[in-house]
Each structure stands twice: as C-alpha cells, then as structure tokens.
Write a protein that holds these residues in place. Sequence first.
Motif, PDB file in Angstrom:
ATOM      1  N   GLU A 131      89.094  14.119   4.768  1.00 25.16           N
ATOM      2  CA  GLU A 131      88.258  13.699   6.042  1.00 25.16           C
ATOM      3  C   GLU A 131      89.016  13.974   7.403  1.00 25.16           C
ATOM      4  O   GLU A 131      88.529  14.563   8.384  1.00 25.16           O
ATOM      5  CB  GLU A 131      87.908  12.450   6.014  1.00 25.16           C
ATOM      6  CG  GLU A 131      86.884  11.992   4.789  1.00 25.16           C
ATOM      7  CD  GLU A 131      87.694  11.595   3.426  1.00 25.16           C
ATOM      8  OE1 GLU A 131      88.890  11.393   3.624  1.00 25.16           O
ATOM      9  OE2 GLU A 131      87.025  11.895   2.355  1.00 25.16           O
ATOM     10  N   GLN A 132      90.111  13.585   7.612  1.00 22.44           N
ATOM     11  CA  GLN A 132      91.138  13.647   8.766  1.00 22.44           C
ATOM     12  C   GLN A 132      91.346  15.351   8.987  1.00 22.44           C
ATOM     13  O   GLN A 132      91.250  15.691  10.438  1.00 22.44           O
ATOM     14  CB  GLN A 132      92.245  12.870   8.715  1.00 22.44           C
ATOM     15  CG  GLN A 132      92.174  11.466   8.767  1.00 22.44           C
ATOM     16  CD  GLN A 132      93.379  10.529   8.742  1.00 22.44           C
ATOM     17  OE1 GLN A 132      94.334  11.358   8.200  1.00 22.44           O
ATOM     18  NE2 GLN A 132      93.233   9.395   8.842  1.00 22.44           N
ATOM     19  N   LYS A 134      89.271  17.740   8.168  1.00 19.86           N
ATOM     20  CA  LYS A 134      88.025  18.270   8.574  1.00 19.86           C
ATOM     21  C   LYS A 134      87.672  18.029  10.061  1.00 19.86           C
ATOM     22  O   LYS A 134      87.273  18.829  10.634  1.00 19.86           O
ATOM     23  CB  LYS A 134      86.834  17.744   7.526  1.00 19.86           C
ATOM     24  CG  LYS A 134      86.670  18.285   6.267  1.00 19.86           C
ATOM     25  CD  LYS A 134      85.773  17.762   5.665  1.00 19.86           C
ATOM     26  CE  LYS A 134      85.339  17.998   4.321  1.00 19.86           C
ATOM     27  NZ  LYS A 134      84.443  17.323   3.512  1.00 19.86           N
ATOM     28  N   ARG A 163      88.462   8.682  12.913  1.00 23.03           N
ATOM     29  CA  ARG A 163      89.119   9.514  11.875  1.00 23.03           C
ATOM     30  C   ARG A 163      90.157  10.777  12.890  1.00 23.03           C
ATOM     31  O   ARG A 163      91.123  10.883  12.433  1.00 23.03           O
ATOM     32  CB  ARG A 163      88.060  10.612  11.053  1.00 23.03           C
ATOM     33  CG  ARG A 163      87.408   9.664  10.007  1.00 23.03           C
ATOM     34  CD  ARG A 163      86.664  10.431   9.335  1.00 23.03           C
ATOM     35  NE  ARG A 163      86.139   9.540   8.234  1.00 23.03           N
ATOM     36  CZ  ARG A 163      84.831   9.983   7.519  1.00 23.03           C
ATOM     37  NH1 ARG A 163      84.292  11.236   7.844  1.00 23.03           N
ATOM     38  NH2 ARG A 163      84.288   9.186   6.555  1.00 23.03           N
TER      39      ARG A 163
END
Length: 187
Positions: A131-132, A134, A163
Amino acid sequence: MNDIDVELYEKVHLGDKQALEKIYDRYEKLLFSLAYKVTGQKELAEEAVQEVFIKIWTKKGTYHASKGKFSSWIMTMTRNASIDLLRKRRDIPSNFEYEQIPSETPSVENLVEWKEEGAMLRQAVSELSEEQQKMIHLFYYKGLSQQSIASEFEIPLGTVKGRVRLALKHLRKIIPQKLSKGGELDE
C-alpha cells in the motif's frame, strides 16, 4: 557535490549570463528528457525547462548547498515544473513512470551517481508495504494529488495521507542504513 555547478550558480546570481548559458548547456538535455518523460509532450517539456531557467535567472528558485546536490535540486525543480504544467491542464498521463533516470547526462560522473542513488531509492521503496509503495509511486512518481489518489482507490483522504507519511518515515530509516553500508545494495 559538483563544485563547477555551484560556482556557475553563484555567478548566475551575480548576473552572469554566460554562467547561466553554461548551466543550460550542461543540463538542458537531461532536464528536457526528464520533463518529456513526465509530460509526454515535447512542447510542455520545453516549457518546463524554460520555466526552470527563468526561475534560476530571476532568483525565484534558490539553491542551498546545505540541502543537497545542485543536480538533484535542478532535476526536482524540473519535475515539479512539469507536474505543475500538467496539473494546470489536468492532463497527467496514466502511463508515466519516473523510475528510470534519463540516459542523457552532462557527465559520466553524474550518471553513475544518479543511477546508484536511483537503485538505492528503488530498493528502499521496495521494502515498504504494498500500500505504501502504491502511494509513493502515485504521489511522487506520477505526481497525483493525495485527493486524486483517494478518489482513485475510493479510500479516505486521511488514509492516503497516513500511508504517505508512514512510507516517508520508513524511508528515512531505511536510506541512512543503506548509506552507512557505503550505499551497498542487498542482493
């Protein structure tokens, strides 16, 4: 840090047009390549490079040696100018990938240095959660706003901000560790 760049920059701030021309000659191809990679359009890339040199000449863009290398500073200015032009037109290309450093460089020394730093940064980013990664990719490499990212993934703006903040916090830990190892990359 390249002392020649700093000397030329200081001369520009004293009104030396020839020093500005020398900086232009050293960086024009590299900056155009970067701007073209960001914008995908020749005209916008030329405009971005022109804006960077206008800022340098009019002292609206100020370099401080204590904050990093001149080459990194001028490339960041170019990237930001390119993204600003795209945002003004609301035309950010979806296929933009900032991960590769343009091959046209003013010197072999800078190319090697940028490639080493780029490889170290890519490896550090790869150590983040998916997620980070992205969020960093979309925010820093594609130049999307945090609001655009939130809309695209249908998540709250606060989640995106969190994030990105956590990713930067992790990168601040990871990168110095890699530098203390002499910039060695894990295989």
